[in-house]
Design an enzyme around this catalytic site. Structure first.
Site, PDB file in Angstrom:
ATOM      1  N   LYS A 173       0.201   5.404   4.516  1.00 37.34           N
ATOM      2  CA  LYS A 173      -0.406   6.185   3.429  1.00 37.34           C
ATOM      3  C   LYS A 173      -1.041   7.420   4.072  1.00 37.34           C
ATOM      4  O   LYS A 173      -2.226   7.451   4.389  1.00 37.34           O
ATOM      5  CB  LYS A 173      -1.435   5.329   2.689  1.00 37.34           C
ATOM      6  CG  LYS A 173      -1.751   5.868   1.327  1.00 37.34           C
ATOM      7  CD  LYS A 173      -2.393   4.831   0.469  1.00 37.34           C
ATOM      8  CE  LYS A 173      -3.012   5.438  -0.771  1.00 37.34           C
ATOM      9  NZ  LYS A 173      -2.106   6.235  -1.578  1.00 37.34           N
ATOM     10  N   GLU A 226       9.773   4.582  -5.887  1.00 36.18           N
ATOM     11  CA  GLU A 226       8.450   4.434  -6.525  1.00 36.18           C
ATOM     12  C   GLU A 226       8.159   5.654  -7.378  1.00 36.18           C
ATOM     13  O   GLU A 226       8.944   6.609  -7.405  1.00 36.18           O
ATOM     14  CB  GLU A 226       7.372   4.275  -5.452  1.00 36.18           C
ATOM     15  CG  GLU A 226       7.284   5.467  -4.509  1.00 36.18           C
ATOM     16  CD  GLU A 226       6.258   5.294  -3.392  1.00 36.18           C
ATOM     17  OE1 GLU A 226       5.506   4.316  -3.404  1.00 36.18           O
ATOM     18  OE2 GLU A 226       6.221   6.176  -2.517  1.00 36.18           O
ATOM     19  N   ARG A 257      -5.076  -1.819   5.100  1.00 40.47           N
ATOM     20  CA  ARG A 257      -3.932  -0.891   5.012  1.00 40.47           C
ATOM     21  C   ARG A 257      -4.263   0.431   5.690  1.00 40.47           C
ATOM     22  O   ARG A 257      -3.422   1.014   6.372  1.00 40.47           O
ATOM     23  CB  ARG A 257      -3.532  -0.667   3.539  1.00 40.47           C
ATOM     24  CG  ARG A 257      -2.266   0.178   3.404  1.00 40.47           C
ATOM     25  CD  ARG A 257      -1.756   0.243   1.990  1.00 40.47           C
ATOM     26  NE  ARG A 257      -2.682   0.933   1.100  1.00 40.47           N
ATOM     27  CZ  ARG A 257      -2.494   1.089  -0.213  1.00 40.47           C
ATOM     28  NH1 ARG A 257      -1.397   0.578  -0.784  1.00 40.47           N
ATOM     29  NH2 ARG A 257      -3.366   1.724  -0.949  1.00 40.47           N
TER      30      ARG A 257
HETATM   31  N1  PMP Z   1       2.947   4.639  -4.191  1.00 34.93           N
HETATM   32  C1  PMP Z   1       2.310   5.766  -3.820  1.00 34.93           C
HETATM   33  C2  PMP Z   1       3.095   6.889  -3.232  1.00 34.93           C
HETATM   34  C3  PMP Z   1       0.925   5.885  -4.001  1.00 34.93           C
HETATM   35  O1  PMP Z   1       0.291   7.016  -3.631  1.00 34.93           O
HETATM   36  C4  PMP Z   1       0.215   4.818  -4.580  1.00 34.93           C
HETATM   37  C5  PMP Z   1      -1.273   4.946  -4.803  1.00 34.93           C
HETATM   38  N2  PMP Z   1      -1.984   4.600  -3.670  1.00 34.93           N
HETATM   39  C6  PMP Z   1       0.905   3.650  -4.938  1.00 34.93           C
HETATM   40  C7  PMP Z   1       2.275   3.593  -4.730  1.00 34.93           C
HETATM   41  C8  PMP Z   1       0.186   2.465  -5.513  1.00 34.93           C
HETATM   42  O2  PMP Z   1      -0.553   1.822  -4.500  1.00 34.93           O
HETATM   43  P1  PMP Z   1      -1.942   1.107  -4.772  1.00 34.93           P
HETATM   44  O3  PMP Z   1      -1.706   0.073  -5.803  1.00 34.93           O
HETATM   45  O4  PMP Z   1      -2.332   0.531  -3.459  1.00 34.93           O
HETATM   46  O5  PMP Z   1      -2.894   2.151  -5.233  1.00 34.93           O
END
Ligand code: PMP
Length: 303
Positions: free
Chosen positions: A154, A187, A55
């Site tokens: 990200k 989210e 990612r």
């Molecule tokens: N959404 C956002 C905006 C985030 O920062 C995160 C944390 N990385 C997540 C969702 C959850 O993603 P992950 O399970 O890959 O940590």
């Protein structure tokens, strides 16, 4: 306060995290120009490291940032950092910035990206909330539209998530849920949203503004294995208010049940679907990270 045990791998050197510094001209700092990953480690082993590195690579490619190290080297650096930290369970923050440049935006002036990897602890929600559920609210601050900044990247730009988080703090809630420009659920500020309706698990699609969470993917995988129906579907605030269960997932958050959204109590918290998924999640972590007799040497001594 900074954790005195935290360590940082900075461009190849391990340092106490408090002593690791980058230039004030770094465009990661000046403009949020960079990408990152958060990775948990358990028993000295990073969980789903490959997925996180892939990612990171996609995020970097999307912002036209060439990673200065290959994924295998980055993976080795993550393991080296965990080993140097010496604690068994913790959180890794892997950051690649555009590097130091001139005052203008133009990334062509940044010739060398900075890479740093911090090993620290991270508890996003207090233990009693993790057991009994958190209070969440729907933020007025909207998720940036995908034609502004694709939610799959990200990046170091978290300002609108921080604004949502400030709203939650002011409302006395533990988390804020962001909607997209169409008013559909995107989210949480650092986590993905799941609800249970009529025994089926639903989560918004990335096209509604959700990061493609690594934990989210694990939950979908586990639900399929447990025979719990799971679907990606757009969700309105109404769906959250009327859900039987709601929970959030993320590397930092892990799995946390939601007991109230905008003052509406959810029917079940923690509900039976959450409980089943949580125990399968813990089992999965154990299966993937528990030390095997023949790799004793790779696990830091935590005694
Ligand atoms: N959404 C956002 C905006 C985030 O920062 C995160 C944390 N990385 C997540 C969702 C959850 O993603 P992950 O399970 O890959 O940590």
């Amino acid at each position: 306060m900074a954790n005195p045990l935290a360590v940082c791998w900075l461009n190849g050197r391990i340092l106490p995290a408090g002593e690791a510094t980058v230039s004030v001209f770094d465009h990661g700092l000046l403009y949020g120009d960079g990408v990152f990953e958060g990775v948990r480690f358990y028993s000295g082993q990073p969980f789903r490291l490959e997925e996180h590195l892939l990612r990171l690579e996609r995020s970097a490619r999307a912002i036209a940032l060439t990673l200065p190290l290959g994924l295998a080297e980055l993976g080795a650096a993550v393991r080296e950092t965990i080993e140097a930290a010496g604690f068994a369970d913790g959180y890794i923050r892997l950051v690649v910035t555009r590097g130091a440049g001139s005052m203008g935006l133009d990334p062509r002036h940044c010739t060398r990206p900075n890479v740093f990897i911090i090993a620290d602890g991270l508890t996003l929600f207090p233990e009693d909330k993790r057991v009994h559920g958190i209070r969440a609210m729907i933020a007025a601050t909207r998720r940036l539209p995908a034609d502004g900044l694709d939610p799959r990247i990200k990046s170091l730009n978290y300002l609108n998530h921080i604004l949502a988080r400030i709203e939650a703090n002011r409302a006395g809630c533990e988390e804020a849920i962001l909607l997209n420009a169409r008013g559909m659920v995107a989210e949480g500020t650092a986590d993905n949203v799941f609800i249970v309706l009529d025994g089926t698990l639903y989560t918004p699609p990335p096209s509604d503004g959700a990061l493609e969470g690594i934990t989210r993917a694990v939950i979908i995988e586990l639900a399929c294995r447990l025979g719990i129906p799971v679907r990606e579907r757009s969700l309105a605030p109404y769906d959250l208010y009327t859900a039987e269960e709601c929970f959030l997932t993320g590397t930092g958050a892990e799995l946390v049940p939601v007991r109230e959204i905008d003052g509406r109590r959810l029917t079940l918290c923690p509900g039976p679907v959450f409980e089943r998924i949580l125990s399968a999640f813990r089992e999965q972590i154990r299966a993937e990270t528990e030390p095997h007799p023949d790799d004793q040497l790779r696990v830091p001594d935590v005694s």
